[in-house]
Every structure is written in structure tokens, then in C-alpha cells.
Design a protein around this motif. Sequence first.
Motif, PDB file in Angstrom:
ATOM      1  N   ALA A  74     -59.332 -41.000  74.007  1.00 37.96           N
ATOM      2  CA  ALA A  74     -59.280 -42.443  74.227  1.00 37.96           C
ATOM      3  C   ALA A  74     -59.526 -43.220  72.939  1.00 37.96           C
ATOM      4  CB  ALA A  74     -60.296 -42.852  75.285  1.00 37.96           C
ATOM      5  N   THR A  75     -59.594 -42.523  71.804  1.00 37.99           N
ATOM      6  CA  THR A  75     -59.892 -43.181  70.536  1.00 37.99           C
ATOM      7  C   THR A  75     -58.645 -43.355  69.678  1.00 37.99           C
ATOM      8  OG1 THR A  75     -60.331 -41.142  69.298  1.00 37.99           O
ATOM      9  CG2 THR A  75     -62.169 -42.081  70.548  1.00 37.99           C
ATOM     10  N   HIS A  76     -58.725 -44.326  68.788  1.00 34.21           N
ATOM     11  CA  HIS A  76     -57.638 -44.555  67.827  1.00 34.21           C
ATOM     12  C   HIS A  76     -57.506 -43.370  66.877  1.00 34.21           C
ATOM     13  CE1 HIS A  76     -56.280 -45.803  63.783  1.00 34.21           C
ATOM     14  NE2 HIS A  76     -55.379 -46.520  64.451  1.00 34.21           N
ATOM     15  N   ASP A  77     -58.630 -42.819  66.453  1.00 31.71           N
ATOM     16  CA  ASP A  77     -58.586 -41.763  65.450  1.00 31.71           C
ATOM     17  C   ASP A  77     -57.883 -40.507  65.951  1.00 31.71           C
ATOM     18  OD1 ASP A  77     -59.744 -43.288  63.524  1.00 31.71           O
ATOM     19  OD2 ASP A  77     -61.703 -42.299  63.534  1.00 31.71           O
ATOM     20  N   SER A  78     -57.992 -40.199  67.238  1.00 34.67           N
ATOM     21  CA  SER A  78     -57.290 -39.021  67.751  1.00 34.67           C
ATOM     22  C   SER A  78     -55.782 -39.235  67.702  1.00 34.67           C
ATOM     23  CB  SER A  78     -57.731 -38.703  69.179  1.00 34.67           C
ATOM     24  OG  SER A  78     -57.221 -39.652  70.104  1.00 34.67           O
ATOM     25  N   LYS A  79     -55.356 -40.435  68.023  1.00 28.84           N
ATOM     26  CA  LYS A  79     -53.922 -40.755  67.974  1.00 28.84           C
ATOM     27  C   LYS A  79     -53.424 -40.754  66.531  1.00 28.84           C
ATOM     28  CE  LYS A  79     -54.203 -43.519  72.210  1.00 28.84           C
ATOM     29  NZ  LYS A  79     -55.592 -43.116  72.500  1.00 28.84           N
ATOM     30  N   GLU A  80     -54.241 -41.298  65.635  1.00 31.26           N
ATOM     31  CA  GLU A  80     -53.878 -41.331  64.217  1.00 31.26           C
ATOM     32  C   GLU A  80     -53.838 -39.917  63.646  1.00 31.26           C
ATOM     33  OE1 GLU A  80     -53.246 -42.247  60.141  1.00 31.26           O
ATOM     34  OE2 GLU A  80     -52.675 -43.165  62.055  1.00 31.26           O
ATOM     35  N   GLY A  81     -54.773 -39.088  64.029  1.00 31.73           N
ATOM     36  CA  GLY A  81     -54.820 -37.725  63.507  1.00 31.73           C
ATOM     37  C   GLY A  81     -53.602 -36.909  63.893  1.00 31.73           C
ATOM     38  N   THR A  82     -53.203 -36.978  65.162  1.00 33.09           N
ATOM     39  CA  THR A  82     -52.032 -36.222  65.605  1.00 33.09           C
ATOM     40  C   THR A  82     -50.742 -36.787  65.024  1.00 33.09           C
ATOM     41  OG1 THR A  82     -52.019 -37.542  67.646  1.00 33.09           O
ATOM     42  CG2 THR A  82     -53.105 -35.392  67.729  1.00 33.09           C
ATOM     43  N   ALA A  83     -50.676 -38.131  64.907  1.00 34.84           N
ATOM     44  CA  ALA A  83     -49.484 -38.761  64.326  1.00 34.84           C
ATOM     45  C   ALA A  83     -49.324 -38.370  62.859  1.00 34.84           C
ATOM     46  CB  ALA A  83     -49.570 -40.275  64.463  1.00 34.84           C
TER      47      ALA A  83
ATOM     48  N   LYS B 130     -46.555 -35.498  58.651  1.00 39.74           N
ATOM     49  CA  LYS B 130     -46.877 -34.817  57.383  1.00 39.74           C
ATOM     50  C   LYS B 130     -47.411 -35.789  56.320  1.00 39.74           C
ATOM     51  CE  LYS B 130     -43.678 -30.933  57.895  1.00 39.74           C
ATOM     52  NZ  LYS B 130     -43.456 -31.112  59.336  1.00 39.74           N
ATOM     53  N   ARG B 131     -48.416 -36.579  56.742  1.00 41.27           N
ATOM     54  CA  ARG B 131     -49.062 -37.530  55.833  1.00 41.27           C
ATOM     55  C   ARG B 131     -50.568 -37.461  56.010  1.00 41.27           C
ATOM     56  NH1 ARG B 131     -50.957 -41.703  58.922  1.00 41.27           N
ATOM     57  NH2 ARG B 131     -49.886 -42.087  60.917  1.00 41.27           N
ATOM     58  N   LYS B 132     -51.288 -38.091  55.103  1.00 39.12           N
ATOM     59  CA  LYS B 132     -52.738 -38.130  55.192  1.00 39.12           C
ATOM     60  C   LYS B 132     -53.162 -39.111  56.276  1.00 39.12           C
ATOM     61  CE  LYS B 132     -56.906 -38.960  52.406  1.00 39.12           C
ATOM     62  NZ  LYS B 132     -57.422 -39.346  51.076  1.00 39.12           N
ATOM     63  N   ALA B 133     -54.083 -38.704  57.118  1.00 38.40           N
ATOM     64  CA  ALA B 133     -54.559 -39.573  58.187  1.00 38.40           C
ATOM     65  C   ALA B 133     -55.398 -40.727  57.648  1.00 38.40           C
ATOM     66  CB  ALA B 133     -55.375 -38.778  59.203  1.00 38.40           C
ATOM     67  N   ASN B 134     -55.269 -41.880  58.283  1.00 45.06           N
ATOM     68  CA  ASN B 134     -56.073 -43.056  57.926  1.00 45.06           C
ATOM     69  C   ASN B 134     -57.048 -43.330  59.058  1.00 45.06           C
ATOM     70  OD1 ASN B 134     -57.039 -45.407  56.747  1.00 45.06           O
ATOM     71  ND2 ASN B 134     -55.417 -46.667  57.633  1.00 45.06           N
ATOM     72  N   PHE B 135     -58.174 -42.612  59.032  1.00 48.03           N
ATOM     73  CA  PHE B 135     -59.153 -42.746  60.096  1.00 48.03           C
ATOM     74  C   PHE B 135     -59.980 -44.020  59.908  1.00 48.03           C
ATOM     75  CE2 PHE B 135     -58.782 -37.979  59.925  1.00 48.03           C
ATOM     76  CZ  PHE B 135     -58.132 -37.854  61.138  1.00 48.03           C
ATOM     77  N   THR B 136     -60.264 -44.691  61.035  1.00 48.49           N
ATOM     78  CA  THR B 136     -61.018 -45.937  60.994  1.00 48.49           C
ATOM     79  C   THR B 136     -62.365 -45.856  61.700  1.00 48.49           C
ATOM     80  OG1 THR B 136     -59.933 -46.762  62.995  1.00 48.49           O
ATOM     81  CG2 THR B 136     -58.905 -47.296  60.870  1.00 48.49           C
ATOM     82  N   GLY B 137     -62.615 -44.729  62.385  1.00 45.89           N
ATOM     83  CA  GLY B 137     -63.873 -44.600  63.102  1.00 45.89           C
ATOM     84  C   GLY B 137     -63.848 -45.309  64.438  1.00 45.89           C
ATOM     85  N   LYS B 138     -62.667 -45.509  64.980  1.00 49.44           N
ATOM     86  CA  LYS B 138     -62.537 -46.181  66.284  1.00 49.44           C
ATOM     87  C   LYS B 138     -61.713 -45.345  67.244  1.00 49.44           C
ATOM     88  CE  LYS B 138     -62.655 -50.777  64.178  1.00 49.44           C
ATOM     89  NZ  LYS B 138     -61.938 -52.039  63.957  1.00 49.44           N
TER      90      LYS B 138
END
Length: 265
Positions: free
Chosen positions: A243-252, A257-265
Amino acid sequence: MRFETILYEVNDGIVTITFNRPKVFNAYSEQMSQELVAAVEKIKGEDGARVVILKGAADNFLAGADITMLNSWSKVADEQGWEKVREILDHHFSPTLLEKLPQPVIAAVDGMAWGMGSEIALGCDFRICTDRASFAQPEINLGIITGGGASQRLPRIVGKAKAMEMILTGKPISAQDAYQWGLVNQVVAPENLDSAVMKIAKAIMSKSPLMVNWAKQCVNLVLDHDLESGIAKELTQFSKTFATHDSKEGTAAFLEKRKANFTGK
């Protein structure tokens, strides 16, 4: 609070606390206890703090408690009873405060980590030491026992037999023994200690701060949960990650094939 027995620095998301009583091998004192409690509270208010590093000034981590402090507690026990000593200690710094921090805590150990120094290191999430470091629980030599959690943390880390050996004999162990026993993550040359610690810190900081916090909480469940209930709590937390943004960002980021931009949300 103005710090005198420790140094407190923040740089690029890393909080570094340095035990700063080099003339007495950074011995733990009443004042240091108060300052460490204040430092932990300060960390909680640091926006963007991702990792905490503990180290000692000069060539030692922290060589146990100041004997004058121990003698003062004996006097209190004689005059007011041992219960008063317990009351005093309830307000002292505890390594448990490090375990409860959301940020991972790394102990950068050079020289002696004895007594409370060893116990503080045990409360950290990582322990990196130099090849001249040593660890000891020498309290038994003074006619007392461990009071900073070593009797509970050491068996969980190195096993009951090795914990008994350290605590009941009071003999120090070398950096090499500490590594073989699983007490430390790495042993490096003194000149490489800072770089080894920074390598781990930067690796952690590249991850989602929220997931690092949750993962630390789950690992620490082993301290006070049985296996079945710990696994159940981990599964609940695992479910919440989706349910977090970071999980969606991580898989995307993985798929793209890019570096993840995690926000802690």
C-alpha cells in the motif's frame, strides 16, 4: 543540551555520535549517560536522518564504566537500599534506546569495547571493528554483573556457551574471535574503518527509508517474540508494504532498469 562527553554531528543524512573522553578511554559516566539519552531524543527530531554511527575518540570505542560512578552506586545502596540504585538506573541511557530508533545504528569499533562499551555495541544493528579491537564483559572481575543488557543480547548473538564464557570469565576476546563468533560483521585495518562503515551506511541509504525502518522492526521481533508470532507480525507488515508508494516505485524501477527514487512513503 550542550554536549561535553560526546560529539554530535549530522552530515548528509548520517548522525555520528563520538564518545569523547579519550584521556580515560572514553569511559562511560553519569554525564555521558545523560548526554546519550539527550542525543537519542535529538536524533528523533532530525529530518532526513537515515543512519546513526557510534564511534570513540582516539584509539578506543568505550572502555567500560567510570569506577567512581560504580562506587557512588555502592554508597547509595548502603545508605538508601539497592532499590534506589535501580531507580537511578531507570533514568540512565540504555542500549535498548538504540534498538528502538527507526534508523539503523552502526558501531564503528576501534580498540576497547569493554563493559558498557561492549553492551552499547551489542545494541547496535551492525558492528564493524578494526583488527586491534577487543570486546569484553569484565564486570565479574569487579564483583558485579552486566547491567546494560549483555546477559540477554550476547546469547542471542553468539550463543549461550560463548556468552557464558565472556560474562563468567571476564576475559576479553579479539577482533578475530568476535568475527568467528558472529559478534561483528567485518574486521578491517584501522585506516579502513571509516570507509567500511560509510560503505554500509550508503548502501542502506539507497533503500527506502520506510522499508529500512520496517525491516529493522521485524528483525528485532526475535528479541521478544516466539517464532510463530514473529512470522505473523512480519507477514502483516509485509502486506502493508504493497500500500506504499515506495513498493510501487521499487518494482517500476526494476522493470524500467533504472535507479529507484524512494521517498519513504
